[in-house]
Design a protein around this motif. Structure first.
Motif, mmCIF file in Angstrom:
data_model
loop_
_atom_site.group_PDB
_atom_site.id
_atom_site.type_symbol
_atom_site.label_atom_id
_atom_site.label_comp_id
_atom_site.label_asym_id
_atom_site.label_seq_id
_atom_site.Cartn_x
_atom_site.Cartn_y
_atom_site.Cartn_z
ATOM 1 N N UNK A 186 0.926 -1.105 0.045
ATOM 2 C CA UNK A 186 -0.217 0.030 0.157
ATOM 3 C C UNK A 186 0.952 1.012 -0.098
ATOM 4 N N UNK A 187 1.893 1.312 0.802
ATOM 5 C CA UNK A 187 2.942 2.451 0.927
ATOM 6 C C UNK A 187 3.434 2.638 -0.352
ATOM 7 N N UNK A 188 3.997 1.662 -0.941
ATOM 8 C CA UNK A 188 4.675 1.406 -2.374
ATOM 9 C C UNK A 188 3.821 2.040 -3.247
ATOM 10 N N UNK A 189 2.428 2.047 -3.500
ATOM 11 C CA UNK A 189 1.669 2.664 -4.269
ATOM 12 C C UNK A 189 1.453 3.982 -3.980
ATOM 13 N N UNK A 190 1.305 4.417 -2.680
ATOM 14 C CA UNK A 190 1.410 5.873 -2.320
ATOM 15 C C UNK A 190 2.436 6.672 -2.865
ATOM 16 N N UNK A 191 3.480 5.966 -2.581
ATOM 17 C CA UNK A 191 4.942 6.588 -3.241
ATOM 18 C C UNK A 191 4.833 6.778 -4.558
ATOM 19 N N UNK A 218 11.406 -0.647 -12.628
ATOM 20 C CA UNK A 218 12.368 -0.236 -11.607
ATOM 21 C C UNK A 218 12.189 -0.828 -10.642
ATOM 22 N N UNK A 219 11.039 -0.970 -9.758
ATOM 23 C CA UNK A 219 10.812 -1.496 -8.150
ATOM 24 C C UNK A 219 10.952 -2.812 -8.358
ATOM 25 N N UNK A 220 10.672 -3.550 -9.533
ATOM 26 C CA UNK A 220 10.325 -4.961 -9.681
ATOM 27 C C UNK A 220 11.981 -5.816 -9.122
ATOM 28 N N UNK A 221 12.926 -5.037 -9.166
ATOM 29 C CA UNK A 221 14.301 -5.563 -8.824
ATOM 30 C C UNK A 221 14.519 -5.563 -7.213
ATOM 31 N N UNK A 222 13.398 -5.109 -6.666
ATOM 32 C CA UNK A 222 13.350 -5.251 -5.047
ATOM 33 C C UNK A 222 11.979 -5.232 -4.295
ATOM 34 N N UNK A 242 17.566 9.422 -5.391
ATOM 35 C CA UNK A 242 17.130 8.438 -4.392
ATOM 36 C C UNK A 242 16.945 6.937 -5.111
ATOM 37 N N UNK A 243 16.623 7.241 -6.767
ATOM 38 C CA UNK A 243 16.517 6.081 -7.501
ATOM 39 C C UNK A 243 17.868 5.276 -7.541
ATOM 40 N N UNK A 244 18.847 6.197 -7.733
ATOM 41 C CA UNK A 244 20.101 5.868 -8.120
ATOM 42 C C UNK A 244 20.761 5.182 -6.758
ATOM 43 N N UNK A 245 20.689 5.472 -5.518
ATOM 44 C CA UNK A 245 20.920 5.034 -4.390
ATOM 45 C C UNK A 245 20.304 3.471 -4.438
ATOM 46 N N UNK A 246 18.988 3.340 -4.609
ATOM 47 C CA UNK A 246 18.671 2.196 -4.511
ATOM 48 C C UNK A 246 19.141 1.272 -5.713
ATOM 49 N N UNK A 247 19.504 1.887 -6.743
ATOM 50 C CA UNK A 247 20.113 0.881 -7.899
ATOM 51 C C UNK A 247 21.416 0.927 -7.425
ATOM 52 N N UNK A 248 22.252 1.398 -6.772
ATOM 53 C CA UNK A 248 23.499 1.171 -6.346
ATOM 54 C C UNK A 248 23.613 0.108 -5.409
ATOM 55 N N UNK A 277 11.948 -5.508 9.867
ATOM 56 C CA UNK A 277 12.766 -6.828 9.929
ATOM 57 C C UNK A 277 13.590 -6.651 8.460
ATOM 58 N N UNK A 278 14.791 -7.223 8.663
ATOM 59 C CA UNK A 278 15.614 -7.579 7.307
ATOM 60 C C UNK A 278 14.996 -8.502 6.266
ATOM 61 N N UNK A 279 15.110 -8.204 5.161
ATOM 62 C CA UNK A 279 14.546 -8.945 4.149
ATOM 63 C C UNK A 279 15.056 -10.309 4.153
#
Length: 179
Positions: free
Chosen positions: A8-13, A32-36, A153-159, A93-95
């Motif tokens: 739900x929060x991912x959709x809000x984002x 983009x997000x499908x990688x995580x 921020x996209x590049x941070x997650x990609x990194x 929690x850690x993934x």
């Protein structure tokens, strides 16, 4: 404030990025997000309905020539407040990774070493392809979104993905050499 699940929060984002329809949301997820973080259409539309009912988003119908009306969703202030509140909360929690290669390797003594090596080589090759994809995505973000305030921020997650994938490739090579 009511607590929702992370989907739900991912959709809000995602709604903060300019995506307006369920289709747009799914496209951004797949690119983009499908990688995580994975979300299916089967999750998107019920979540959008719930968000509308809880007044976190509004929905308007937009006419399209020769096509059914398009539902466009916009974040309300209440929705933005919910997103901001969630963002400030600590990670619970850690993934937990589910990795078939690791599962098979754990029981590897029950198969031929050649088969294990073949699986590791295949896994390494797929990781190398993923890493190449990450590099192409980074280049695209830097080229097409350099002035977008979200791009940093996209590049941070990609990194993160690039570093994890590079480490996994190194692990594959070391394991192959050890076998």
């Amino acid at each position: 404030m009511k607590a929702y699940n992370n989907t739900t929060y991912s959709i809000l984002g995602i709604l903060t990025t300019g995506c307006k329809s369920g289709y747009d949301i799914k496209q951004l997820m797949d690119q983009s997000l499908t990688h995580f973080w994975k979300i299916s259409y089967g999750q998107i539309y019920p979540t959008l309905k719930q968000l509308t009912e809880n007044e976190l988003v509004t929905v308007t119908n937009t006419s399209q020539d020769g096509k059914p009306d398009r539902k466009e969703y916009n974040l309300t202030q209440k929705g933005m407040d919910a997103l901001k509140n969630w963002l400030t909360q600590p990670v619970e929690q850690l993934p937990v990774e589910r990795n078939e290669v690791l599962l098979k390797l754990f029981f590897g003594r029950h198969q031929l070493a050649e088969q294990t090596l073949m699986q590791l080589e295949d896994y390494k090759s797929k990781l190398e392809q993923r890493l190449q994809t990450y590099h192409m995505i980074a280049q695209s973000i830097q080229t097409h979104h350099e002035n977008d305030p979200d791009s940093k921020y996209w590049l941070f997650t990609l990194d993160y993905g690039k570093r994890i994938t590079s480490s996994a490739i190194e692990w594959c090579q070391a394991t192959i050499e050890s076998i």
